[in-house]
Enzyme design. Structure first.
Site, PDB file in Angstrom:
ATOM      1  N   SER A  79      17.736  -8.203  28.261  1.00 28.27           N
ATOM      2  CA  SER A  79      17.516  -6.866  28.657  1.00 28.27           C
ATOM      3  C   SER A  79      16.284  -6.821  29.591  1.00 28.27           C
ATOM      4  O   SER A  79      15.394  -7.488  29.487  1.00 28.27           O
ATOM      5  CB  SER A  79      16.923  -6.085  27.399  1.00 28.27           C
ATOM      6  OG  SER A  79      16.344  -4.895  27.610  1.00 28.27           O
ATOM      7  N   TYR A 111      17.559  -2.115  34.508  1.00 32.60           N
ATOM      8  CA  TYR A 111      17.489  -0.680  34.751  1.00 32.60           C
ATOM      9  C   TYR A 111      16.793  -0.633  36.118  1.00 32.60           C
ATOM     10  O   TYR A 111      15.882  -1.309  36.626  1.00 32.60           O
ATOM     11  CB  TYR A 111      16.287  -0.421  33.628  1.00 32.60           C
ATOM     12  CG  TYR A 111      16.868  -0.135  32.229  1.00 32.60           C
ATOM     13  CD1 TYR A 111      17.854   0.805  32.145  1.00 32.60           C
ATOM     14  CD2 TYR A 111      16.229  -0.754  31.044  1.00 32.60           C
ATOM     15  CE1 TYR A 111      18.347   0.864  30.773  1.00 32.60           C
ATOM     16  CE2 TYR A 111      16.809  -0.390  29.850  1.00 32.60           C
ATOM     17  CZ  TYR A 111      17.971   0.460  29.775  1.00 32.60           C
ATOM     18  OH  TYR A 111      18.400   0.714  28.626  1.00 32.60           O
ATOM     19  N   THR A 169      22.914  -0.963  33.757  1.00 33.20           N
ATOM     20  CA  THR A 169      22.900  -0.096  32.844  1.00 33.20           C
ATOM     21  C   THR A 169      22.906   1.465  33.539  1.00 33.20           C
ATOM     22  O   THR A 169      21.756   1.587  34.023  1.00 33.20           O
ATOM     23  CB  THR A 169      22.017  -0.056  31.582  1.00 33.20           C
ATOM     24  OG1 THR A 169      22.299  -1.330  31.050  1.00 33.20           O
ATOM     25  CG2 THR A 169      22.006   0.882  30.678  1.00 33.20           C
ATOM     26  N   LYS A 171      27.448  -0.988  33.174  1.00 27.22           N
ATOM     27  CA  LYS A 171      27.609  -0.961  31.620  1.00 27.22           C
ATOM     28  C   LYS A 171      27.316   0.690  31.347  1.00 27.22           C
ATOM     29  O   LYS A 171      26.235   1.265  31.949  1.00 27.22           O
ATOM     30  CB  LYS A 171      26.638  -1.700  30.853  1.00 27.22           C
ATOM     31  CG  LYS A 171      26.283  -1.531  29.560  1.00 27.22           C
ATOM     32  CD  LYS A 171      25.339  -2.484  28.997  1.00 27.22           C
ATOM     33  CE  LYS A 171      24.918  -2.441  27.646  1.00 27.22           C
ATOM     34  NZ  LYS A 171      23.893  -1.296  27.241  1.00 27.22           N
ATOM     35  N   HIS A 225      26.074   2.905  24.606  1.00 29.87           N
ATOM     36  CA  HIS A 225      24.430   2.472  24.409  1.00 29.87           C
ATOM     37  C   HIS A 225      24.088   2.539  22.949  1.00 29.87           C
ATOM     38  O   HIS A 225      23.137   2.696  22.717  1.00 29.87           O
ATOM     39  CB  HIS A 225      23.637   3.310  25.132  1.00 29.87           C
ATOM     40  CG  HIS A 225      22.241   2.685  25.827  1.00 29.87           C
ATOM     41  ND1 HIS A 225      22.151   2.500  26.994  1.00 29.87           N
ATOM     42  CD2 HIS A 225      21.292   2.121  25.057  1.00 29.87           C
ATOM     43  CE1 HIS A 225      20.765   2.115  26.882  1.00 29.87           C
ATOM     44  NE2 HIS A 225      20.185   1.661  25.771  1.00 29.87           N
TER      45      HIS A 225
HETATM   46  C1  LIG Z   1      17.455  -1.465  19.586  1.00 26.29           C
HETATM   47  C2  LIG Z   1      18.267  -1.721  20.676  1.00 26.29           C
HETATM   48  C3  LIG Z   1      17.868  -1.780  22.154  1.00 26.29           C
HETATM   49  C4  LIG Z   1      18.716  -1.848  23.123  1.00 26.29           C
HETATM   50  N1  LIG Z   1      18.259  -1.964  24.364  1.00 26.29           N
HETATM   51  C5  LIG Z   1      19.070  -2.033  25.513  1.00 26.29           C
HETATM   52  C6  LIG Z   1      18.458  -2.319  26.865  1.00 26.29           C
HETATM   53  O1  LIG Z   1      17.215  -2.707  26.906  1.00 26.29           O
HETATM   54  N2  LIG Z   1      19.473  -2.189  27.732  1.00 26.29           N
HETATM   55  C7  LIG Z   1      20.692  -1.870  27.586  1.00 26.29           C
HETATM   56  O2  LIG Z   1      21.366  -1.767  28.710  1.00 26.29           O
HETATM   57  N3  LIG Z   1      21.018  -1.644  26.305  1.00 26.29           N
HETATM   58  C8  LIG Z   1      20.177  -1.462  25.458  1.00 26.29           C
HETATM   59  N4  LIG Z   1      20.844  -1.372  24.226  1.00 26.29           N
HETATM   60  C9  LIG Z   1      22.341  -1.054  23.894  1.00 26.29           C
HETATM   61  C10 LIG Z   1      23.013  -2.186  23.617  1.00 26.29           C
HETATM   62  O3  LIG Z   1      22.963  -3.016  24.822  1.00 26.29           O
HETATM   63  C11 LIG Z   1      24.554  -2.164  23.387  1.00 26.29           C
HETATM   64  O4  LIG Z   1      25.153  -1.192  24.179  1.00 26.29           O
HETATM   65  C12 LIG Z   1      24.650  -1.364  21.828  1.00 26.29           C
HETATM   66  O5  LIG Z   1      23.640  -2.088  20.974  1.00 26.29           O
HETATM   67  C13 LIG Z   1      26.092  -1.897  21.082  1.00 26.29           C
HETATM   68  O6  LIG Z   1      26.157  -0.991  20.182  1.00 26.29           O
HETATM   69  P1  LIG Z   1      25.918  -2.019  18.601  1.00 26.29           P
HETATM   70  O7  LIG Z   1      24.366  -1.826  18.352  1.00 26.29           O
HETATM   71  O8  LIG Z   1      26.749  -1.109  17.658  1.00 26.29           O
HETATM   72  O9  LIG Z   1      26.413  -3.400  18.857  1.00 26.29           O
HETATM   73  C14 LIG Z   1      20.097  -1.344  22.912  1.00 26.29           C
HETATM   74  C15 LIG Z   1      20.391  -1.199  21.617  1.00 26.29           C
HETATM   75  C16 LIG Z   1      19.589  -1.251  20.554  1.00 26.29           C
HETATM   76  C17 LIG Z   1      20.375  -1.083  19.103  1.00 26.29           C
HETATM   77  C1  LIG Z   2      13.146   0.170  26.258  1.00 22.10           C
HETATM   78  C2  LIG Z   2      14.280   0.896  25.885  1.00 22.10           C
HETATM   79  C3  LIG Z   2      14.605   1.729  27.273  1.00 22.10           C
HETATM   80  C4  LIG Z   2      15.484   0.098  25.681  1.00 22.10           C
HETATM   81  C5  LIG Z   2      16.652   0.757  25.370  1.00 22.10           C
HETATM   82  O1  LIG Z   2      17.573   0.682  26.266  1.00 22.10           O
HETATM   83  C6  LIG Z   2      16.865   1.163  23.856  1.00 22.10           C
HETATM   84  O2  LIG Z   2      16.185   1.192  23.197  1.00 22.10           O
HETATM   85  O3  LIG Z   2      18.009   1.580  23.816  1.00 22.10           O
END
Ligand SMILES: Cc1cc2nc3c(=O)[nH]c(=O)nc-3n(C[C@H](O)[C@H](O)[C@H](O)COP(=O)(O)O)c2cc1C
Ligand SMILES: CC(C)CC(=O)C(=O)O
Length: 415
Positions: free
Chosen positions: A158, A181, A207, A280, A304
């Site tokens: 990330s 990002y 993303t 994404k 997401h």
């Molecule tokens: C705690 C958390 C943080 C995330 N941070 C990012 C991130 O920094 N960048 C991003 O593109 N997606 C982020 N996502 C989305 C994940 O990449 C992904 O799309 C999502 O978690 C998939 O669903 P799932 O948690 O049900 O497997 C985040 C998701 C979670 C749960």
């Molecule tokens: C620091 C956040 C922007 C990371 C993220 O994408 C999320 O928490 O879903």
């Protein structure tokens, strides 16, 4: 206890007046650091007690993660946007898809090995980018990368990481993609893309669903404080608004994310990197076509993890139409709601080349560190292998749409 400390701090600010407000950001960061340390120490015994317990599925890892994490962090990881309708749907929509297995197929050898952009992986299950992993475990992104290496899969690191690109790159030989990002400060995004390329990351995952942060009410209630994003060290320091209540993460995102990001910027991204670009956050056939037209190397169907716009469909529900629109021109991947190997199978049957796991990985990490991420990934892989055997598929190529029955199929049969 945490809340009462915070209230005490707020009271102190009230007493000391505005001249001390400039200290507040610093104190918030310190406070967040102390909370993390305290939570880790307090939960050490709990972690140890459960270290030997056999956890047999992702949901059990989630239960343990809930026990060991402070509420603020568990809520951050597990929560979704607003009513969390899509959060539930991401999981429920998989449950509504059933199997149409074939019998009397020789499945004495089931082969799960796969490739993504030419990189060999042991199974079509890769690690999704998730921010701020040191909130789950002190080794954060480094532990995750090591687990990915041991599982012979890809880690998407990330942009919002609590470790640096260099730390992750030097920790193991995992195949790594870098999630991007685009910040208002384009130079920051530019620098990190350059560094990722220099340190051997193999692709950029742009993303595209976060011009602003979704409204995450659990974070608002908890007054979520983000930890220092070490990845940004030396590049950017963000002054949060001391007078703003609610989620400090939201405040951070509002100050950093570039809401003007648009399709033309993919050209800019292509001009600053030689790495293949995956996009994404695609949820419609129309955007999938646009992505192909601007020349991306792959598409990730994703909402997401239901953390952005509530009431978008579950990602699995739109996979078929995206795959149809892309027409095999680039690989389509999917994330959102994968909790079982059967879910992975369903996504593959509907045309995904691979899936990404977000929360399952985080729960593994929170519960058991690097070992936990490895176990979760292995468990999903083993469940997928069993599903393939029981549906009569001995390789990934054997998995077809005819092995599942979706809501779309049920509607079609009614016409
Ligand atoms: C705690 C958390 C943080 C995330 N941070 C990012 C991130 O920094 N960048 C991003 O593109 N997606 C982020 N996502 C989305 C994940 O990449 C992904 O799309 C999502 O978690 C998939 O669903 P799932 O948690 O049900 O497997 C985040 C998701 C979670 C749960
Ligand atoms: C620091 C956040 C922007 C990371 C993220 O994408 C999320 O928490 O879903």
């Amino acid at each position: 206890m945490v809340t009462s400390n915070y209230l005490r701090l707020r009271y102190w600010f009230l007493l000391t007046g505005p001249e001390f407000l400039c200290c507040k950001n610093y104190l918030l960061q310190e406070f967040s650091r102390i909370c993390r340390l305290r939570a880790y120490v307090t939960n050490y015994r709990l972690r140890k007690k459960h270290m030997t317990a056999e956890l047999v599925n992702v949901m059990e890892f989630q239960e343990l993660a809930k026990k060991v994490l402070p509420k603020m962090y568990y809520d951050y990881f597990s929560g979704g946007a607003e009513d969390e309708h899509t959060l539930r749907e991401n999981v429920e929509a998989f449950r509504r898809i059933t199997f149409q297995p074939r019998i009397l197929v020789d499945v004495s050898n089931v082969n799960l090995s796969s490739t993504i952009l030419g990189y060999n992986i042991s199974a079509p299950i890769i690690i999704a980018p998730t921010g701020m992993l040191k909130l789950a475990h002190p080794e954060g992104e480094v532990a995750t990368a090591r687990a990915a290496a041991l599982c012979n899969t890809i880690m998407v690191m990330s942009f919002s990481s609590t470790c640096t690109i260099e730390e992750v790159a030097s920790s193991c030989n995992a195949i790594r993609f870098f999630q991007l990002y685009v910040y208002r400060r384009r130079d920051v995004s530019y620098q990190l893309v350059q560094r990722a390329e220099r340190y051997g990351f193999k692709a950029i995952v742009l993303t595209a669903d976060t011009p602003r942060l979704g409204r995450r009410e659990r974070d608002i209630k908890n007054k979520m404080v983000p930890p220092p994003l070490k990845i940004l060290e030396g590049l950017l320091s963000v002054e949060l608004d001391p007078e703003k209540g609610g989620s400090k993460l939201e405040n951070f995102a509002a100050k950093t994310m570039d809401p003007s990001l648009n399709w033309k910027d993919v050209e800019w991204l292509k001009s600053i990197t030689n790495l293949p670009i995956l996009i994404k956050g695609v949820l419609t056939a129309e955007d999938a076509r646009k992505a192909v037209e601007v020349g991306v190397a792959g598409i990730i169907v994703s909402n997401h993890g239901a953390r952005q716009l509530d009431y978008v469909p579950a990602s699995i529900s739109v996979l078929e139409e995206v795959v149809e629109a892309v027409n095999g021109e680039v690989p389509v991947l999917l994330d959102g709601g994968i909790r079982r190997g059967t879910d992975v199978f369903k996504a593959l049957a509907l045309g995904a080349q691979a899936v990404l796991i977000g929360r399952p990985m985080v729960y593994g990490l929170a519960a058991k560190g690097e070992y936990g991420v490895r176990r979760v990934t292995e468990m999903l892989r083993d469940e997928l292998e069993l599903t393939m055997a029981l549906t009569g598929c001995s390789s990934l190529e054997d998995i077809t749409m005819s092995h599942v029955r979706t809501e779309r199929d049920r509607l079609r049969s009614l016409l």
